[in-house]
Each structure stands twice: as C-alpha cells, then as structure tokens.
Design an enzyme around this catalytic site. Structure first.
Site, PDB file in Angstrom:
ATOM      1  N   SER A   1       0.733  -1.436   0.167  1.00 45.63           N
ATOM      2  CA  SER A   1       0.032   0.089  -0.032  1.00 45.63           C
ATOM      3  C   SER A   1       0.752   1.298  -0.118  1.00 45.63           C
ATOM      4  CB  SER A   1      -1.020  -0.032   1.228  1.00 45.63           C
ATOM      5  OG  SER A   1      -1.731  -1.172   1.184  1.00 45.63           O
TER       6      SER A   1
HETATM    7  N1  SAM Z   1      -0.937  -4.854   4.230  1.00 46.58           N
HETATM    8  C1  SAM Z   1      -0.294  -5.198   2.877  1.00 46.58           C
HETATM    9  C2  SAM Z   1       1.071  -4.521   2.944  1.00 46.58           C
HETATM   10  O1  SAM Z   1       1.531  -3.761   3.732  1.00 46.58           O
HETATM   11  O2  SAM Z   1       1.742  -4.909   1.869  1.00 46.58           O
HETATM   12  C3  SAM Z   1      -1.143  -4.665   1.985  1.00 46.58           C
HETATM   13  C4  SAM Z   1      -1.357  -5.825   0.901  1.00 46.58           C
HETATM   14  S1  SAM Z   1      -2.217  -5.539  -0.505  1.00 46.58           S
HETATM   15  C5  SAM Z   1      -2.791  -3.962  -0.582  1.00 46.58           C
HETATM   16  C6  SAM Z   1      -3.761  -6.447   0.198  1.00 46.58           C
HETATM   17  C7  SAM Z   1      -3.571  -7.873   0.434  1.00 46.58           C
HETATM   18  O3  SAM Z   1      -4.798  -8.561   0.776  1.00 46.58           O
HETATM   19  C8  SAM Z   1      -2.802  -8.958  -0.748  1.00 46.58           C
HETATM   20  O4  SAM Z   1      -1.634  -9.408  -0.416  1.00 46.58           O
HETATM   21  C9  SAM Z   1      -4.028  -9.893  -0.917  1.00 46.58           C
HETATM   22  O5  SAM Z   1      -3.677 -11.306  -1.129  1.00 46.58           O
HETATM   23  C10 SAM Z   1      -4.678  -9.961   0.391  1.00 46.58           C
HETATM   24  N2  SAM Z   1      -6.133 -10.399   0.657  1.00 46.58           N
HETATM   25  C11 SAM Z   1      -7.213 -10.512  -0.313  1.00 46.58           C
HETATM   26  N3  SAM Z   1      -8.267 -11.141   0.260  1.00 46.58           N
HETATM   27  C12 SAM Z   1      -7.700 -11.657   1.453  1.00 46.58           C
HETATM   28  C13 SAM Z   1      -8.352 -12.387   2.448  1.00 46.58           C
HETATM   29  N4  SAM Z   1      -9.857 -12.999   1.997  1.00 46.58           N
HETATM   30  N5  SAM Z   1      -7.652 -12.935   3.448  1.00 46.58           N
HETATM   31  C14 SAM Z   1      -6.438 -12.380   3.424  1.00 46.58           C
HETATM   32  N6  SAM Z   1      -5.828 -11.649   2.737  1.00 46.58           N
HETATM   33  C15 SAM Z   1      -6.400 -11.312   1.593  1.00 46.58           C
END
Ligand code: SAM
Length: 223
Positions: free
Chosen positions: A72
C-alpha cells in the site's frame, strides 16, 4: 531467499529518504506523532522487490509486489494506522499481510500482532522475511474475511483490501471498545470505515475518505 529477494541493510541515505517521506505525509495531513515516528523507523525498502530504486521505495505510491498484489501507498498505511488509534498492549489482527510493511509499522507499538494472508506465495515469503528480521508476529495463511475466530477477541482489526460490505464475522471478533478499520465500497474505490464496538456490543460507524485498494477475496469478499 536471504539476500536474493530483499535488501535488508539500512543506511543514512535510506534514513534521509524516510525523513522526506515523513515530511511529505505531514504535509498531506497525517498528524499523529506516533504514526509518523513509526513510518520514520520502518525501512520500507526491506519490503519491496530488491530491484526497486531507493527513491521508488520511499515514494508516496503503491508498488507491485508480485502475485498481482501491491504494497500500500505510505499515506494509506499512515492513514489507516492513525484511524486504528492503537493503545499499548492491544491485540491486533491485520487482514492482508501482503509485503508485511503495514504489519512492520504496527509492530512499532508494544502490541500483540496477528496477520493473515490468502495468497500462499506472499504468506510464505513474508513469514520468512519476518523471521529474518526477528519480528515476533503471528502469521497465518487463509481467508481473513472470516477473521481468526480461534484467537478472538481483538482490540483492533485492520483490513488492507477493499471489501464489498462489512464482514459480520469481523464485528463479532471485536472486544468491547474494539475498532475495525476497513475500506468498503466498489471493486476499484472504497470509503474508509471505522467501526467501534461499544460496551453494549453495539456498533458505531464513522466514514472517512475515498481510497483505492485491491479487492478483498474470500467468503465475505469479491467473487
Ligand atoms: N498490508 C499489505 C502490505 O503492507 O503490503 C497490503 C497488501 S495488498 C494492498 C492486500 C493484500 O490482501 C494482498 O496481499 C491480498 O492477497 C490480501 N487478501 C485479499 N483478500 C484476502 C483475504 N480474504 N484474506 C487474507 N488476505 C487477503
């Protein structure tokens, strides 16, 4: 993985870039000195692909981390962290571990931190990175839209992917006084919600600015 995928050495040059990032976030309206202090401490370049230029690692935008996912934007990380209003000793669940950067920012507080990721490759990669950094963070693989019922309740829950609606299961995993911060809306744009569970187990919702997150998947996410 050691030394192949990540650069985990810090230097004065990176520290200067972090100071500039903090100034940039302050100008954009992030006001919590604790949040700005955490952003200044965490080497964001540890969490981006190794071939990323230093200026890119500290630029205020999201970056690709593979698997179609992103780390992000720093402003978004700071904004969500500020809304969480973390207190010492909080038990916190992050949903969407991704690169691990947001978790690393949260880890600057004396808290108990849980994080869950649905993508197996990212889960494995970031778990190993936390080990290398000696971060004591509980990492899980699975559908975070269901929360982590075995470890509930949580004082804070932070969702870092955009949800179509507020997952009921997450509300019921909040402790009294607990807060859920979650982007809710359309697949490409969402408003930031902060939902507080009061002592009567009722929920107060505040709605903040517009953001653009990758979609939350799983049972309560986008199909
Ligand atoms: N917090 C992260 C960082 O600091 O890099 C942001 C990562 S990205 C914006 C969002 C993440 O949510 C992705 O890695 C995606 O695979 C994960 N994601 C999407 N749906 C999800 C779910 N139901 N459970 C867990 N993770 C999920």
């Amino acid at each position: 993985m050691r030394g192949e995928r990540y650069n985990i050495s810090d230097s004065e040059g990176y520290k200067t870039l972090r100071k500039e990032l903090v100034n940039n976030l302050t100008e954009k309206g992030i006001s919590s000195s604790e949040v700005l202090g955490a952003i200044e401490k965490v080497p964001r370049h540890f969490f981006v692909p190794i071939n990323t230029a230093p200026e890119e690692a500290y630029a205020d935008h999201a970056l690709q981390i593979g698997e179609g996912q992103t780390i992000s934007q720093p402003y978004t990380v700071a904004y969500q962290t500020q809304l969480l209003d973390i207190k010492e000793g909080n038990k916190i669940l992050e949903i969407g571990t991704g690169s691990g950067y947001q978790a690393a920012v949260l880890y600057q507080w004396p808290i108990e931190l849980y994080t869950i990721e649905l993508n197996q490759t990212l889960y494995q990669r970031t778990r190993k990175l936390f080990e290398q950094l000696n971060y004591s963070i509980h990492t899980f693989f699975g559908d975070g839209s269901l929360g982590l019922p075995t470890y509930a309740p949580f004082d804070r829950i932070l969702v870092t992917a955009g949800a179509p609606s507020v997952p009921e299961d997450l509300l019921h995993q909040l402790s009294p006084g607990g807060k859920l911060v979650i982007p809710v809306g359309q697949p490409k744009t969402q408003k930031m919600y902060r939902i507080t569970c009061n002592v009567f187990q009722q929920f107060d919702t505040e709605i903040f600015d517009l953001f653009s997150f990758v979609p939350l998947l799983g049972k309560y996410g986008w199909k």
